[in-house]
Design an enzyme around this catalytic site. Structure first.
Site, PDB file in Angstrom:
ATOM      1  N   LYS A 131       0.834  -1.194   0.000  1.00 56.91           N
ATOM      2  CA  LYS A 131       0.000   0.000   0.000  1.00 56.91           C
ATOM      3  C   LYS A 131       0.871   1.248   0.000  1.00 56.91           C
ATOM      4  CE  LYS A 131      -3.954   2.110   2.368  1.00 56.91           C
ATOM      5  NZ  LYS A 131      -5.000   1.942   3.401  1.00 56.91           N
ATOM      6  N   SER A 170      -9.480   2.868   1.733  1.00 53.73           N
ATOM      7  CA  SER A 170      -8.329   3.418   1.050  1.00 53.73           C
ATOM      8  C   SER A 170      -7.388   2.368   0.483  1.00 53.73           C
ATOM      9  CB  SER A 170      -7.557   4.329   2.008  1.00 53.73           C
ATOM     10  OG  SER A 170      -7.036   3.602   3.107  1.00 53.73           O
ATOM     11  N   SER A 220     -11.018   0.964   5.733  1.00 56.55           N
ATOM     12  CA  SER A 220     -10.122   0.972   4.574  1.00 56.55           C
ATOM     13  C   SER A 220      -9.574  -0.390   4.171  1.00 56.55           C
ATOM     14  CB  SER A 220      -8.952   1.926   4.813  1.00 56.55           C
ATOM     15  OG  SER A 220      -9.399   3.263   4.779  1.00 56.55           O
TER      16      SER A 220
END
Length: 471
Positions: free
Chosen positions: A81, A156, A180
């Site tokens: 990420k 996210s 997320s």
């Protein structure tokens, strides 16, 4: 075989790598080929380092051939990420301010992934500063859902979830404050676990005592997710509330008999949240699956009162503390929703923050009592299916207007502030083929039980085996 490797579950790939049936270099190359073929359509992997990854794969093969110890993720490729710092690999946080930032060290979760044998092949896309559950930013653009590229991949950790679903890498990492890990897992028909805070310690951290955000694992199956958790969980002295259990506690297998399990379910949080009909249907059908597995199932919802105020207050306070100086130093260069959240945090009084902390404690104890009567809570992950990717956020859910870009995420963020582990598991599809996950919640600290319950549900339904139509 190379052409098939990107479809394999991580647990199976790990077995093949240990046995020497395939090499790490073959596995990495197969996924690099898949990224080249598929990523342009979904924009999930945004920074790629193929030469470095292949060199690391060759080194991993050499270690294995020499009989040296290998970790549980030996040879498995992962794109990290883009909010997690990676030594020598660009980490942008989705912001033009950091567009050329190349860290000198890995943060703890990446350090643990590498130590377990994973090979970092690049980075996955995020919203700017991971704010919001729709993945778009001015550096890399929008990540699109592989089941329907006109739809959002969530966020996210949207790049991570879309990449998993599309076969770009077999395991993924993410973070979760308001959903997320869970929302993008739901949107992409994969698994995302928000662990009990402290299960996956965070370092570095400017607010090391705060529990709102946590790192966690993702996978195409619950077993794959547990495999990643086994590598990244465990205590670290730099995290003051890190839990003591070793990561190896969570390694598969996960088989369990669910007969007699006490399951509460609510398609709409006891009537307090608007939820689209197709999402509510999936949750109700999931309850029937648990009943068929021998569970005692009843419709019941815990009391989430106060959860909105607690989450929004503490989130704004942390945005101000973490991002306020950056916003002040870069006027006009941070997206307005982040600026607005930080401004709310700046205006908070000590009494307001203190009241939110008291509310956090009340929710923790309230849910402790709830899980005295039940073993598992079944809820929607998101209040609606994947929405139009060209929207900033959905402005309406089930006919109810959304006040802001957080409002439609309440089904995830209200669970955040309970302190309980929560997981999105593939639960079904809408009539037009869009994925819908179900949210499984267990008592504080019961991460292993939660994984076992999710595994049993997954095996009974098979929804996660349906892959997107990308070839």
């Amino acid at each position: 075989m190379n052409a098939e490797l990107h479809h394999r579950e991580a647990v199976e790939l790990a077995r093949m790598l240990r046995s020497g049936e395939v090499s790490a270099r073959e596995v990495v190359q197969a996924h690099l080929d898949r990224i080249e073929a598929v990523n342009p359509a979904i924009n999930a992997v945004v920074t790629l380092c193929p030469e470095r990854a292949l060199d690391e794969a060759a080194a991993a093969d050499h270690r294995h051939a020499a009989g040296r110890p290998t970790g549980p993720l030996h040879g498995l490729p992962i794109a990290v990420k883009d909010t997690h710092e990676t030594a020598g690999i660009r980490t942008t946080h989705g912001s033009p301010i950091h567009a050329d930032h190349v860290p000198e060290r890995d943060e703890l979760v990446v350090e643990r992934l590498r130590a377990a044998g994973a090979i970092v092949i690049g980075k996955t896309n995020v919203p700017e500063f991971a704010a919001g559950s729709h993945t778009f930013n001015p550096v890399f653009g929008t990540t699109r859902n592989p089941y329907d590229t006109s739809r959002s991949a969530g966020g996210s950790s949207g790049g991570a979830a879309a990449a998993l679903a599309a076969g770009l890498h077999p395991i993924a990492d993410g973070t979760d404050m308001g959903g997320s890990l869970r929302n993008p897992a739901s949107f992409n028909n994969v698994v995302g676990l928000r662990p009990t805070p402290g299960r996956v310690p965070t370092w570095p951290s400017t607010l090391p005592w705060e529990t709102l955000a946590t790192s966690g694992p993702m996978g195409r199956t619950v077993a794959d997710t547990a495999l990643v958790l086994s590598a990244i969980a465990g205590p670290d002295p730099r995290c003051p509330f890190a839990l003591a259990e070793a990561g190896s506690t969570f390694a598969p297998p996960l088989h369990v008999d669910l007969r007699g399990l006490r399951v509460a379910f609510s398609p709409d949080f006891g009537g307090t949240l608007p939820v689209e009909a197709e999402v509510a249907r999936v949750v109700a059908e999931a309850a029937k699956t648990f009943a068929a597995l021998g569970c005692h199932v009843e419709e019941a919802a815990p009391d989430f009162s106060g959860a909105d105020e607690v989450f929004r207050t503490l989130r704004a306070w942390q945005f101000h503390l973490n991002l306020g100086p950056l916003i002040e130093a870069n006027p006009g260069r941070v997206k307005e929703t982040v600026v607005a959240n930080a401004a709310v945090g700046r205006a908070l009084s000590g009494e307001e923050v203190g009241r939110a902390k008291q509310g956090l404690a009340e929710l923790f104890h309230r849910f402790g009592r709830f899980f005295g009567d039940y073993d598992l809570l079944l809820l929607p992950v998101s209040q609606l299916p994947p929405f139009d990717a060209d929207l900033e956020y959905p402005t309406e859910v089930a006919g109810t207007p959304m006040a802001d870009y957080l409002d439609w995420m309440r089904s995830a963020y209200q669970v955040t502030v309970t302190g309980c582990p929560a997981m999105s598991v593939p639960g079904g599809f809408t009539s037009d083929g869009l994925p819908v996950g179900v949210q499984l919640v267990a008592r504080h600290g019961a991460d292993l039980d939660l994984l076992r319950y999710g595994h049993a549900f997954e095996q009974a339904t098979g929804f996660g085996r349906r892959r997107p139509p990308l070839g």
